[in-house]
Design a protein around this motif. Structure first.
Motif, PDB file in Angstrom:
ATOM      1  N   LEU A  49     -11.577  40.374  47.740  1.00 53.70           N
ATOM      2  CA  LEU A  49     -11.408  42.119  47.835  1.00 53.70           C
ATOM      3  C   LEU A  49     -10.514  42.476  48.759  1.00 53.70           C
ATOM      4  CD1 LEU A  49     -12.911  44.616  46.974  1.00 53.70           C
ATOM      5  CD2 LEU A  49     -14.264  44.504  48.806  1.00 53.70           C
ATOM      6  N   GLN A  50     -10.277  41.706  49.841  1.00 48.90           N
ATOM      7  CA  GLN A  50      -9.061  42.079  50.717  1.00 48.90           C
ATOM      8  C   GLN A  50      -7.733  41.682  50.178  1.00 48.90           C
ATOM      9  OE1 GLN A  50     -10.454  39.956  54.310  1.00 48.90           O
ATOM     10  NE2 GLN A  50     -11.546  41.701  55.088  1.00 48.90           N
ATOM     11  N   ASN A  51      -7.810  40.693  49.244  1.00 47.00           N
ATOM     12  CA  ASN A  51      -6.497  40.066  48.764  1.00 47.00           C
ATOM     13  C   ASN A  51      -6.174  40.681  47.397  1.00 47.00           C
ATOM     14  OD1 ASN A  51      -5.898  38.329  50.717  1.00 47.00           O
ATOM     15  ND2 ASN A  51      -7.301  36.905  50.034  1.00 47.00           N
ATOM     16  N   SER A  52      -6.928  41.616  47.098  1.00 42.49           N
ATOM     17  CA  SER A  52      -6.673  42.179  45.766  1.00 42.49           C
ATOM     18  C   SER A  52      -6.042  43.525  45.644  1.00 42.49           C
ATOM     19  CB  SER A  52      -8.267  42.794  45.167  1.00 42.49           C
ATOM     20  OG  SER A  52      -8.592  43.893  45.860  1.00 42.49           O
ATOM     21  N   ASP A  53      -4.628  43.334  46.380  1.00 39.76           N
ATOM     22  CA  ASP A  53      -3.655  44.492  46.402  1.00 39.76           C
ATOM     23  C   ASP A  53      -3.671  44.891  44.938  1.00 39.76           C
ATOM     24  OD1 ASP A  53      -1.687  46.001  46.920  1.00 39.76           O
ATOM     25  OD2 ASP A  53      -0.083  44.529  47.103  1.00 39.76           O
TER      26      ASP A  53
ATOM     27  N   GLU B  36       0.307  56.930  51.212  1.00 38.46           N
ATOM     28  CA  GLU B  36      -0.147  55.313  50.569  1.00 38.46           C
ATOM     29  C   GLU B  36      -1.566  55.156  50.748  1.00 38.46           C
ATOM     30  OE1 GLU B  36       2.579  52.381  51.436  1.00 38.46           O
ATOM     31  OE2 GLU B  36       1.322  50.742  50.348  1.00 38.46           O
ATOM     32  N   ARG B  37      -1.953  55.256  51.845  1.00 36.16           N
ATOM     33  CA  ARG B  37      -3.412  55.073  52.180  1.00 36.16           C
ATOM     34  C   ARG B  37      -4.360  55.988  51.494  1.00 36.16           C
ATOM     35  NH1 ARG B  37      -3.100  54.605  58.553  1.00 36.16           N
ATOM     36  NH2 ARG B  37      -1.042  54.170  58.484  1.00 36.16           N
ATOM     37  N   ILE B  38      -4.012  57.177  51.280  1.00 36.47           N
ATOM     38  CA  ILE B  38      -4.760  58.111  50.559  1.00 36.47           C
ATOM     39  C   ILE B  38      -4.802  57.714  49.059  1.00 36.47           C
ATOM     40  CG2 ILE B  38      -5.215  60.339  49.898  1.00 36.47           C
ATOM     41  CD1 ILE B  38      -6.256  60.018  52.791  1.00 36.47           C
ATOM     42  N   PHE B  39      -3.720  57.576  48.613  1.00 38.56           N
ATOM     43  CA  PHE B  39      -3.525  57.135  47.206  1.00 38.56           C
ATOM     44  C   PHE B  39      -4.193  55.794  46.863  1.00 38.56           C
ATOM     45  CE2 PHE B  39      -1.898  54.342  43.743  1.00 38.56           C
ATOM     46  CZ  PHE B  39      -1.864  55.497  42.597  1.00 38.56           C
ATOM     47  N   ARG B  40      -4.143  55.002  47.695  1.00 38.47           N
ATOM     48  CA  ARG B  40      -4.892  53.529  47.509  1.00 38.47           C
ATOM     49  C   ARG B  40      -6.461  53.792  47.482  1.00 38.47           C
ATOM     50  NH1 ARG B  40      -2.044  50.326  51.678  1.00 38.47           N
ATOM     51  NH2 ARG B  40      -3.697  50.489  52.842  1.00 38.47           N
ATOM     52  N   TYR B  41      -6.710  54.705  48.629  1.00 36.02           N
ATOM     53  CA  TYR B  41      -8.255  55.057  48.561  1.00 36.02           C
ATOM     54  C   TYR B  41      -8.690  55.634  47.196  1.00 36.02           C
ATOM     55  CZ  TYR B  41     -12.521  57.370  49.742  1.00 36.02           C
ATOM     56  OH  TYR B  41     -13.879  58.065  49.856  1.00 36.02           O
ATOM     57  N   THR B  42      -7.993  56.748  46.787  1.00 37.02           N
ATOM     58  CA  THR B  42      -8.502  57.401  45.539  1.00 37.02           C
ATOM     59  C   THR B  42      -8.110  56.544  44.323  1.00 37.02           C
ATOM     60  OG1 THR B  42      -6.259  58.302  45.418  1.00 37.02           O
ATOM     61  CG2 THR B  42      -7.735  59.733  46.742  1.00 37.02           C
ATOM     62  N   PHE B  43      -7.367  55.745  44.246  1.00 38.06           N
ATOM     63  CA  PHE B  43      -7.169  54.999  43.129  1.00 38.06           C
ATOM     64  C   PHE B  43      -8.174  53.866  42.950  1.00 38.06           C
ATOM     65  CE2 PHE B  43      -5.106  51.113  41.173  1.00 38.06           C
ATOM     66  CZ  PHE B  43      -5.001  51.565  39.825  1.00 38.06           C
ATOM     67  N   ARG B  44      -8.653  53.441  44.069  1.00 33.90           N
ATOM     68  CA  ARG B  44      -9.638  52.496  44.257  1.00 33.90           C
ATOM     69  C   ARG B  44     -11.051  53.189  43.843  1.00 33.90           C
ATOM     70  NH1 ARG B  44      -6.720  49.337  48.750  1.00 33.90           N
ATOM     71  NH2 ARG B  44      -6.203  47.436  47.672  1.00 33.90           N
ATOM     72  N   LEU B 134     -16.898  49.653  50.985  1.00 36.45           N
ATOM     73  CA  LEU B 134     -16.001  48.419  50.744  1.00 36.45           C
ATOM     74  C   LEU B 134     -14.833  48.777  50.449  1.00 36.45           C
ATOM     75  CD1 LEU B 134     -18.069  46.698  47.586  1.00 36.45           C
ATOM     76  CD2 LEU B 134     -17.726  45.647  49.739  1.00 36.45           C
ATOM     77  N   VAL B 135     -14.354  50.178  50.139  1.00 32.24           N
ATOM     78  CA  VAL B 135     -13.248  50.570  49.980  1.00 32.24           C
ATOM     79  C   VAL B 135     -12.714  50.849  51.406  1.00 32.24           C
ATOM     80  CG1 VAL B 135     -11.678  52.399  49.101  1.00 32.24           C
ATOM     81  CG2 VAL B 135     -13.149  51.275  47.485  1.00 32.24           C
ATOM     82  N   LEU B 139     -11.169  47.177  52.193  1.00 28.63           N
ATOM     83  CA  LEU B 139      -9.997  47.452  51.834  1.00 28.63           C
ATOM     84  C   LEU B 139      -8.793  48.077  52.666  1.00 28.63           C
ATOM     85  CD1 LEU B 139     -10.836  48.041  47.955  1.00 28.63           C
ATOM     86  CD2 LEU B 139      -9.220  45.952  48.746  1.00 28.63           C
ATOM     87  N   GLU B 140      -9.226  49.118  53.260  1.00 30.26           N
ATOM     88  CA  GLU B 140      -8.643  50.132  53.974  1.00 30.26           C
ATOM     89  C   GLU B 140      -8.722  49.504  55.630  1.00 30.26           C
ATOM     90  OE1 GLU B 140      -6.259  52.381  53.235  1.00 30.26           O
ATOM     91  OE2 GLU B 140      -6.518  51.713  51.201  1.00 30.26           O
TER      92      GLU B 140
END
Lengths: 94, 178
Positions: A49-53, B36-44, B134-135, B139-140
């Motif tokens: 999950l962490q590497n799934s950029d 970028e962080r907000i986009f990544r969050y919303t995209f995921r 999880l996100v 991820l963040e």
């Protein structure tokens, strides 16, 4: 699996365990295949999950969002009330 | 959060103060810090690039609309993620009504792209209550306390959802584990 083991494995997967407890659990897993499989697969999931950029944020994305922000911000400002000195003055009554 | 420095925090304070004083250009600065962080969050969360771009833009416009109330007291980032989250929830409700599919067209090398799509697909198939922790946390890399604040739940509740979410994701990914 025992609930306490599950909790420990959850913490192990997120690398939240203290070093000594981490080592103890790994030692225990060496003789317990079920525990070992749970630990390995869960940590692998977190790592995956962490590497799934997602690679989704590109320069184009950046520029498109910024344009949307400026366009809508401009609309918002156009919708703002005019300064008092530009407003139509109602004729005085009476 | 990854890459966050004292410099970022000083910048945040500077931009928020400027915005609070009516300098709308400061919004661009805030976007540079968090876009970028907000986009990544919303995209995921949404799995759809176009929606994620719209929601990201709208998140920053909300900042502009409420610029008079902003305070650089350290809670801004949490508030920003909370706005993005609420907008995502609204969008997900619309999707549920319209049954729009998630977008799987993510650029990259074939192998990495497959991994991304698999993880993204698996994430999108999880219930939102598992996907969100999880996100935010994995991820963040948001601290549990802050993620709990964004989601308006307690830290133990967050951890419980996070742990269950990881197990659910493992089950979904099943065949792709090494």
């Amino acid at each position: 699996m025992n609930t306490i083991y599950e909790k420990l494995v959850d913490m192990y997967a997120g690398e939240e365990l203290a070093e000594d407890l981490n080592a103890e659990l790994e030692e225990l897993a060496a003789t317990n295949p079920t525990l070992k499989s749970d630990m390995t697969s869960l940590r692998a999931t977190v790592s995956q999950l962490q590497n799934s950029d997602d690679g989704a944020y590109t320069e184009e994305t950046h520029a498109r969002i910024l344009m949307k922000i400026y366009a809508r911000a401009g609309e918002m400002q156009q919708g703002a009330p005019e300064p008092i000195y530009l407003q139509y003055q109602l004729p005085m009554s009476g | 959060m990854p890459g966050e420095t004292n410099h970022d925090s000083l910048q945040e304070k500077r931009w928020l103060t400027a915005l609070n004083e009516g300098d709308t250009k400061a919004l661009g600065g805030i976007y540079e810090l968090y876009g970028e962080r907000i986009f990544r969050y919303t995209f995921r969360m949404l799995g759809n690039r176009s929606d994620a771009e719209d929601i990201t833009a709208e998140t920053f416009l909300r900042v502009l609309r409420r610029s008079g109330e902003l305070r650089a007291d350290g809670a801004f980032r949490t508030w920003l993620f909370r706005i993005a989250r609420n907008l995502c929830i609204d969008k997900m409700r619309q999707h549920k009504l319209m049954e729009l599919p998630p977008d799987a067209s993510i650029a990259g090398t074939e192998e990495k792209s497959t991994l991304r799509i698999t993880v993204q697909q698996a994430l999108s198939e999880l219930p939102a209550e598992y996907r969100e922790p999880l996100v935010l946390c994995d991820l963040e890399e948001m601290a549990a306390r802050e993620a709990a604040e964004v989601l308006k739940i307690s830290v133990p509740a967050l951890k419980s959802r996070l742990y269950r979410g990881r197990r659910a994701l493992r089950d979904k990914l099943g065949g792709t584990q090494e």
